[in-house]
Design an enzyme around this catalytic site. Structure first.
Site, PDB file in Angstrom:
ATOM      1  N   SER A 137       9.789   6.777 -13.782  1.00  0.00           N
ATOM      2  CA  SER A 137       8.717   5.816 -13.041  1.00  0.00           C
ATOM      3  C   SER A 137       9.690   4.561 -12.886  1.00  0.00           C
ATOM      4  CB  SER A 137       7.586   5.684 -13.722  1.00  0.00           C
ATOM      5  OG  SER A 137       7.011   4.630 -13.210  1.00  0.00           O
ATOM      6  N   SER A 189       5.720  -5.054  -3.312  1.00  0.00           N
ATOM      7  CA  SER A 189       5.027  -5.921  -2.502  1.00  0.00           C
ATOM      8  C   SER A 189       4.912  -7.340  -2.767  1.00  0.00           C
ATOM      9  CB  SER A 189       3.524  -5.602  -2.254  1.00  0.00           C
ATOM     10  OG  SER A 189       3.001  -5.496  -3.614  1.00  0.00           O
ATOM     11  N   HIS A 217       3.028  -0.585   1.331  1.00  0.00           N
ATOM     12  CA  HIS A 217       3.597  -1.839   2.043  1.00  0.00           C
ATOM     13  C   HIS A 217       4.545  -1.629   3.255  1.00  0.00           C
ATOM     14  CE1 HIS A 217       0.930  -4.245  -0.538  1.00  0.00           C
ATOM     15  NE2 HIS A 217       1.369  -3.519  -1.279  1.00  0.00           N
ATOM     16  N   THR A 245      -1.511   3.910   2.646  1.00  0.00           N
ATOM     17  CA  THR A 245      -2.785   3.392   2.607  1.00  0.00           C
ATOM     18  C   THR A 245      -2.967   3.086   4.045  1.00  0.00           C
ATOM     19  OG1 THR A 245      -4.274   1.655   1.747  1.00  0.00           O
ATOM     20  CG2 THR A 245      -2.151   0.892   2.795  1.00  0.00           C
ATOM     21  N   LYS A 248      -4.069  -1.603   4.762  1.00  0.00           N
ATOM     22  CA  LYS A 248      -3.224  -2.872   5.007  1.00  0.00           C
ATOM     23  C   LYS A 248      -2.719  -2.853   6.323  1.00  0.00           C
ATOM     24  CE  LYS A 248      -2.149  -2.468   0.127  1.00  0.00           C
ATOM     25  NZ  LYS A 248      -3.156  -3.479  -0.628  1.00  0.00           N
ATOM     26  N   THR A 363      -0.268  -8.623 -12.301  1.00  0.00           N
ATOM     27  CA  THR A 363       0.212  -8.103 -11.051  1.00  0.00           C
ATOM     28  C   THR A 363       1.786  -8.747 -10.910  1.00  0.00           C
ATOM     29  OG1 THR A 363      -1.666  -8.924 -10.243  1.00  0.00           O
ATOM     30  CG2 THR A 363      -0.100  -8.605  -8.471  1.00  0.00           C
TER      31      THR A 363
HETATM   32  N1  PLP Z   1       0.116   1.190  -3.751  1.00  0.00           N
HETATM   33  C1  PLP Z   1       0.778  -0.011  -3.966  1.00  0.00           C
HETATM   34  C2  PLP Z   1       2.075  -0.472  -4.190  1.00  0.00           C
HETATM   35  C3  PLP Z   1      -0.301  -1.183  -3.610  1.00  0.00           C
HETATM   36  O1  PLP Z   1       0.126  -2.379  -3.461  1.00  0.00           O
HETATM   37  C4  PLP Z   1      -1.560  -0.874  -3.447  1.00  0.00           C
HETATM   38  C5  PLP Z   1      -2.669  -2.127  -3.269  1.00  0.00           C
HETATM   39  O2  PLP Z   1      -2.328  -3.199  -3.212  1.00  0.00           O
HETATM   40  C6  PLP Z   1      -2.255   0.229  -3.693  1.00  0.00           C
HETATM   41  C7  PLP Z   1      -1.329   1.475  -3.880  1.00  0.00           C
HETATM   42  C8  PLP Z   1      -3.619   0.606  -3.366  1.00  0.00           C
HETATM   43  O3  PLP Z   1      -3.816   0.809  -2.154  1.00  0.00           O
HETATM   44  P1  PLP Z   1      -5.359   0.546  -1.591  1.00  0.00           P
HETATM   45  O4  PLP Z   1      -5.480  -0.724  -1.457  1.00  0.00           O
HETATM   46  O5  PLP Z   1      -5.466   1.283  -0.257  1.00  0.00           O
HETATM   47  O6  PLP Z   1      -6.351   0.990  -2.825  1.00  0.00           O
END
Ligand code: PLP
Length: 404
Positions: A137, A189, A217, A245, A248, A363
């Protein structure tokens, strides 16, 4: 046991560190985003410009998307009325999954109620089905991937962010017979940097590992049809699972995976986060479907977004604001302290009508607190110049260091 005291102290710790989260109360103005109304700290709504939306391409405001949602609402009503297995498998879901599978050049796709759930449900389910699986990971993977990996109960090896040598070192040390899965993102992101996807796939081939790529992203924004960085780099066929997703760049809500038929079938059949929950409203799915279809055919939004991001980076750099070295549409400005990041954000909103949320630990790592700007196709040059001027004034007022 003094339950109340424990909860109060937990909140107090966040205040003491300057990272207590305050949600800003807004309404976006349909048709004129990034303009919005802010209800925060005022008697009535005040006009603001939003700079931190992940509706990156303003598709949440697109007339085709809104019209598709209105039609679906009139046609089928509000909710799906069930799980996918029990009454909640609408024709919109079926069509959107076919559209997403095609977007990524995969056999199948599967919808979830969010990107978070798609990561958690897929990673935990796939890895659990592979006895002795080791998951490799990236150190900066999103919380939802970390949750999925944890819930799989598998061994986890964390490689330094985007560090191929470290990933290879860990792969080489692992039992050659053990099933392996490399989990990473395309666009990270908070920094706006990009993974070396082809090279990670080379390592996956060499060590016989599966690959899982979060393109949250990047979908909609990169590649000639919006298939993400994997489409742009021509490597989508080398990835085992691509996750994205709908909330976004596609501007609506929901998450998905795209992969070969068996993997999608396994997740559909075994993942509790997919099975035991009401499916997405057909209204949302209809909107997402219109958005995905639009962005497959139109690059205008992608090009305008890239132009906006490039422009804002230049304006910040010219003003010697400490813009971080992003290679994508994300424009982070380093502050390095949670209290200051919050203060700048508060002044920007109250005095200049510019809304950007401060980004704090967990974050981003402590000491790298920042303001993260996401200029899109609808941010004008005049808005960017006003923002840069406001930031320069605040930087000077707070006696903050400018970039060299
Ligand atoms: N994966 C990443 C890298 C994200 O930044 C985010 C949300 O910010 C997600 C998954 C989750 O996506 P969702 O907002 O559709 O739940």
């Amino acid at each position: 046991m003094d339950y109340q005291r424990i909860f109060a102290e937990a909140i107090e710790r966040l205040h003491a560190e300057g990272r207590y989260r305050v949600f800003i109360d807004i309404l976006r103005d349909r048709g004129s985003f990034p303009n919005a109304r802010c209800f925060h700290g005022h008697n009535g709504p005040k006009p603001i410009t939003v700079w931190c939306s992940n509706d990156y391409l303003t598709m949440g405001q697109h007339p085709d998307v809104a019209a598709a949602m209105e039609t679906a609402l009139r046609d089928c009503g509000a909710g799906s009325g069930g799980t996918r297995n029990i009454g909640g498998n609408t024709h919109y879901h079926v069509e959107l999954e076919a559209e997403l599978a095609d977007l990524h050049g995969k056999d199948s796709a599967l919808l979830f109620t969010s990107g978070y759930i798609s990561n958690e449900a897929t990673l935990s389910t796939v890895a659990k089905l592979l006895p002795g699986c080791i998951i490799f990971s990236d150190a900066l993977n999103h919380a939802s991937m970390i949750a999925g990996i944890r819930n799989s109960g598998c061994e986890k090896q964390v490689f330094r962010h985007n560090d191929l040598a470290h990933l290879e070192e860990l792969l080489a040390q692992a039992d050659p017979e053990a099933p392996k899965l490399i989990a990473f993102e395309s666009v990270y992101s908070m920094d706006g940097d990009v993974a070396p996807i082809a090279e990670i796939c080379d390592l996956a081939d060499k060590y016989n590992a599966l690959t899982y790529l979060d393109e949250v992203h990047a979908v909609g924004m990169y590649g000639s049809r919006g298939g993400g960085i994997s489409e742009r780099d021509g490597v989508a066929d080398r990835l085992t699972i691509i996750e994205g997703t709908l909330g976004k760049a596609f501007g609506v809500m929901g998450g998905y995976i795209a992969a070969d038929r068996n993997i999608v079938d396994v997740v559909r059949s075994y993942a509790p986060g997919f099975i035991f929950t009401t499916s997405l409203s057909p209204v949302l799915v209809a909107g997402a479907l219109a958005s995905v279809r639009h962005l497959k055919a139109s690059s205008a939004e992608r090009e305008a977004q890239q132009a906006s991001a490039a422009k804002l980076k230049v304006l910040f750099a010219e003003a010697r604001l400490p813009v971080m070295p992003s290679t994508t549409h994300i424009v982070p400005l380093l502050v390095g302290d949670p209290v200051r990041a919050k203060k700048i954000s508060d002044i920007l909103l109250a005095e200049y009508g510019c809304y950007v949320q401060p980004i704090n630990y967990p974050t981003v790592p402590r000491g790298t607190e920042r303001l993260r700007f996401t200029p899109g196709p609808a941010h004008t040059e005049a808005m960017m110049r006003d923002l840069t001027r406001a930031l320069s004034e605040i930087w000077s007022r707070l006696e903050m260091r400018l970039a060299a």
